[in-house]
Design an enzyme around this catalytic site. Sequence first.
Site, PDB file in Angstrom:
ATOM      1  N   ASP A 218     -22.635  35.067  21.683  1.00 44.76           N
ATOM      2  CA  ASP A 218     -22.361  35.788  20.447  1.00 44.76           C
ATOM      3  C   ASP A 218     -21.632  34.886  19.448  1.00 44.76           C
ATOM      4  OD1 ASP A 218     -22.219  38.436  19.027  1.00 44.76           O
ATOM      5  OD2 ASP A 218     -20.072  38.075  19.197  1.00 44.76           O
ATOM      6  N   GLU A 268     -24.641  22.893  37.076  1.00 44.98           N
ATOM      7  CA  GLU A 268     -24.146  22.928  38.456  1.00 44.98           C
ATOM      8  C   GLU A 268     -25.029  23.805  39.343  1.00 44.98           C
ATOM      9  OE1 GLU A 268     -19.402  22.680  37.137  1.00 44.98           O
ATOM     10  OE2 GLU A 268     -20.174  24.447  38.216  1.00 44.98           O
TER      11      GLU A 268
END
Length: 559
Positions: A218, A268
């Site tokens: 956002d 990751e």
Amino acid sequence: MTELLTSTADAAAPPRIDADWWRQATVYQIYPRSFADANGDGIGDLPGITSRVDYLARLGVDAVWLSPFYPSALADGGYDVDDYRNVDPRLGTLADFDAMIAALHAAGIRLIVDIVPNHSSDRHEWFRQALASPKGSPERDRYVFRDGLGANGELPPADWTSMFGGPAWEPVGDGQWYLHLFAPEQPDFNWRNKEVREDFLTTLRFWSDRGVDGFRVDVAHALAKHLPEDLPSEAELQAMDRATGTHLLWDRDEVHDIYADWRAVFDEYDPPRIAVAEAWVNPPSRRARYASASGLGQAFNFDLLEADFDAAAFRGIIVDNLDQAAASGSSTTWVFSNHDVVRHATRYGLPPNGDRPRVHNRAWLLSGGAEPALDAAAGLRRARAATLLMLALPGSAYLYQGEELGLGEVAAIPAESRQDPTFFRSPGVDVGRDGCRVPIPWTAAGDSFGFGTADAHLPQPEWFGALSVEAQSEDPSSTLNLYREALALRHRLQTDESLTWADSAEEVLHFRRANGWEAVANFGTTAVPLPAGEVLLASGPIDAAALPPETTVWIKAGS
């Protein structure tokens, strides 16, 4: 086409998905408080979403984008977050979240969650600590505090206006003020603070570890700010250049240092988590850095959302955004409706947007939907044509809940029922965004049209019943079944991200994808000859020789 490889040995196991699954995915936005209410309190919830996974699978979407579901006072529809690593008790629990994501994954549907990094709620633990701490404290440094002007700091640091109307600075009673670019209940974080940066990395890992596949970011272009000692006036702020990465508040170049850290976290995981930036930037070419592989990876393209139903405008936007995608190495996004704008079935039934700001159609909303006159039939016809054209484009398609039903904006909402802070902070100027957030209809009758057993938190109009899922499911010509057929064909036909334009009349757009798939859209007011080939799907009735006005057709060309 990206293949979804579901294990046949264990039907409950999440499907294995290629790392590039997002590039041409169809993503369905759920505004959770208005999707499905499982516990009968009038507010949609996570178990409600879980109960409708079969519907989403039948629709044919690849992923769900879930708008904020965190604990919140709802000062801004959930975009005022109290706790970034929990679920609003009115919407469910973390166990309900886990059950929802398991059901989505079992159906081959990915989950993208909204993250709100520019500001927290004023009820957030950190902000409460900031208010209880003195000026200059580490607790206040997590947010943007400044001394006020005047003898005792009784005047704001600047005359800035918030995005929701009213002042952008709020006093705390000790001569200091905090910045809120949006509502007063949404204090802005200080992203120069290392603790803020590290805590959001923890939040990204928290949800990724629970199986979230990506994040919608956002106000992604607002995090990095530079506030000099002497603040400019509102007029000076508005006059600043936003195209160079040096504006004090918006789209600063150093924001990408933040997202480089986020990308390290995303990578990751296997497959890497994805992200899409909500970044209203100008010129649009500045979106490329948000969409880069070293940043968030994708950025919303709102250009079609802001365009009138016009062939030349659509073609220019499509060409420009495919060029931008090629330059960034990302794929573009296409979107017509979301939780912030008037639904496109309504927009296309109103006079051209012209210079009205951000497709809010304020004059029509302020009149309660009376003036200017709405041609609802034309609006839906054009919306169906535009959507079918969009779904044939390379890139990812973002759909907003209810658009597959052909829902229009609900304009006539009583003042006492409205919830959007824009309405309360801009009386008589902007009625806000509640009209696109009204709970969607599932059944043709009932107090909340199958949304739940209680009245919905925003009032639903009587005409919703005729557009409900129940009313449309068995109608082969319905908008719902148009979306279902289009998404099924899109999965089957979509391969690479190439597009080739064909010669066409001025009011017609005609392009080819791989495997002989062609899309032809007639934006004009008269019929045009229908190109040769097998008609796969049309947005409205056609005959064998002509493509009617405001209609799109998909064709499979002969070998």
